[in-house]
Design an enzyme around this catalytic site. Structure first.
Site, PDB file in Angstrom:
ATOM      1  N   HIS A  81       0.839  -1.205   0.000  1.00  0.00           N
ATOM      2  CA  HIS A  81       0.000   0.000   0.000  1.00  0.00           C
ATOM      3  C   HIS A  81       0.876   1.258   0.000  1.00  0.00           C
ATOM      4  O   HIS A  81       0.595   2.223  -0.716  1.00  0.00           O
ATOM      5  CB  HIS A  81      -0.896   0.047   1.243  1.00  0.00           C
ATOM      6  CG  HIS A  81      -1.948  -1.003   1.290  1.00  0.00           C
ATOM      7  ND1 HIS A  81      -2.084  -1.849   2.361  1.00  0.00           N
ATOM      8  CD2 HIS A  81      -2.933  -1.333   0.422  1.00  0.00           C
ATOM      9  CE1 HIS A  81      -3.110  -2.664   2.149  1.00  0.00           C
ATOM     10  NE2 HIS A  81      -3.628  -2.372   0.968  1.00  0.00           N
ATOM     11  N   LYS A 139     -16.117  -7.073   5.249  1.00  0.00           N
ATOM     12  CA  LYS A 139     -14.867  -7.818   5.227  1.00  0.00           C
ATOM     13  C   LYS A 139     -14.460  -8.292   6.628  1.00  0.00           C
ATOM     14  O   LYS A 139     -13.491  -9.023   6.760  1.00  0.00           O
ATOM     15  CB  LYS A 139     -13.734  -6.966   4.639  1.00  0.00           C
ATOM     16  CG  LYS A 139     -13.739  -6.883   3.134  1.00  0.00           C
ATOM     17  CD  LYS A 139     -12.447  -6.227   2.665  1.00  0.00           C
ATOM     18  CE  LYS A 139     -12.310  -6.279   1.154  1.00  0.00           C
ATOM     19  NZ  LYS A 139     -11.053  -5.669   0.711  1.00  0.00           N
ATOM     20  N   ARG A 156      -2.024  -5.714  -8.348  1.00  0.00           N
ATOM     21  CA  ARG A 156      -0.928  -6.627  -8.020  1.00  0.00           C
ATOM     22  C   ARG A 156      -0.761  -7.694  -9.086  1.00  0.00           C
ATOM     23  O   ARG A 156       0.340  -8.091  -9.400  1.00  0.00           O
ATOM     24  CB  ARG A 156      -1.195  -7.326  -6.681  1.00  0.00           C
ATOM     25  CG  ARG A 156      -1.117  -6.409  -5.490  1.00  0.00           C
ATOM     26  CD  ARG A 156      -1.487  -7.165  -4.273  1.00  0.00           C
ATOM     27  NE  ARG A 156      -2.866  -7.637  -4.453  1.00  0.00           N
ATOM     28  CZ  ARG A 156      -3.734  -7.841  -3.499  1.00  0.00           C
ATOM     29  NH1 ARG A 156      -3.378  -7.655  -2.262  1.00  0.00           N
ATOM     30  NH2 ARG A 156      -4.947  -8.246  -3.745  1.00  0.00           N
ATOM     31  N   SER A 208      -2.949  -7.701   2.552  1.00  0.00           N
ATOM     32  CA  SER A 208      -3.295  -7.663   3.975  1.00  0.00           C
ATOM     33  C   SER A 208      -3.763  -9.020   4.458  1.00  0.00           C
ATOM     34  O   SER A 208      -3.430  -9.442   5.576  1.00  0.00           O
ATOM     35  CB  SER A 208      -4.386  -6.612   4.221  1.00  0.00           C
ATOM     36  OG  SER A 208      -3.913  -5.324   3.916  1.00  0.00           O
TER      37      SER A 208
END
Length: 170
Positions: A21, A45, A99, A137
């Protein structure tokens, strides 16, 4: 004639903020004059950290890494529609990190929906660098939960907070 200030929004859950990030944040400062790192509530989430903790970790991580330079970086929480938040912040661009190819389809659809909702805000994709393209993450939390070394993937402050949270969870 007034000089137009380019404001960008880089949204995410940041649960927790990673070196990946921070790479995107740092590179986004080359594209905009003012960057708003927008920390999403995203209760769906099931975040490990509260919204306030995530905002503080992003602020601490940006400061620890000396990111910004001539670009002003602001960290804000948001819980409304991203495109509406971007308009409220007078942003001309939404910054998204990619990514892998697997990220592209979702991000492409999201950019299309946002353009359909408001075509005055552009979406700009920044490819993750080769040193951070594999970091997420979710993986950081999973590795840390299983007592793996995550220190290379997060800042020292985030690392301490993760270890503390894992200890609290037993």
């Amino acid at each position: 004639m007034a000089v137009r200030r380019h404001v960008g929004v880089y949204p995410g859950t940041f649960d927790p903020v990673t070196i990946g990030h921070l790479d995107i944040i740092s590179r986004a400062t080359r594209v905009v004059d003012h960057l708003i790192v927008a920390v999403a509530v995203n209760a769906g989430k099931g975040p490990m950290f509260s919204l306030e903790e995530r905002v503080a970790m992003v602020e601490d991580s940006v400061r620890e890494n000396g990111i910004g330079g001539a670009t002003h970086i602001e960290v804000r929480a948001f819980e409304n529609l991203l495109i509406n938040f971007a308009v409220e912040m007078e942003a001309s661009v939404i910054i998204r990190g990619l990514r892998a190819v697997s990220d592209f389809e979702y991000e492409f659809q999201m950019a299309g929906m946002n353009a359909r909702l408001n075509n005055t805000v552009e979406t700009v994709f920044l490819m993750a660098s080769e040193r951070s393209h594999f970091i997420s993450s979710r993986f950081v939390k999973e590795i840390g939960r299983l007592q793996g070394d995550i220190s290379a993937f997060v800042t020292p402050t985030v690392h301490r907070r993760l270890l503390q949270r894992f200890a609290e969870q037993g």
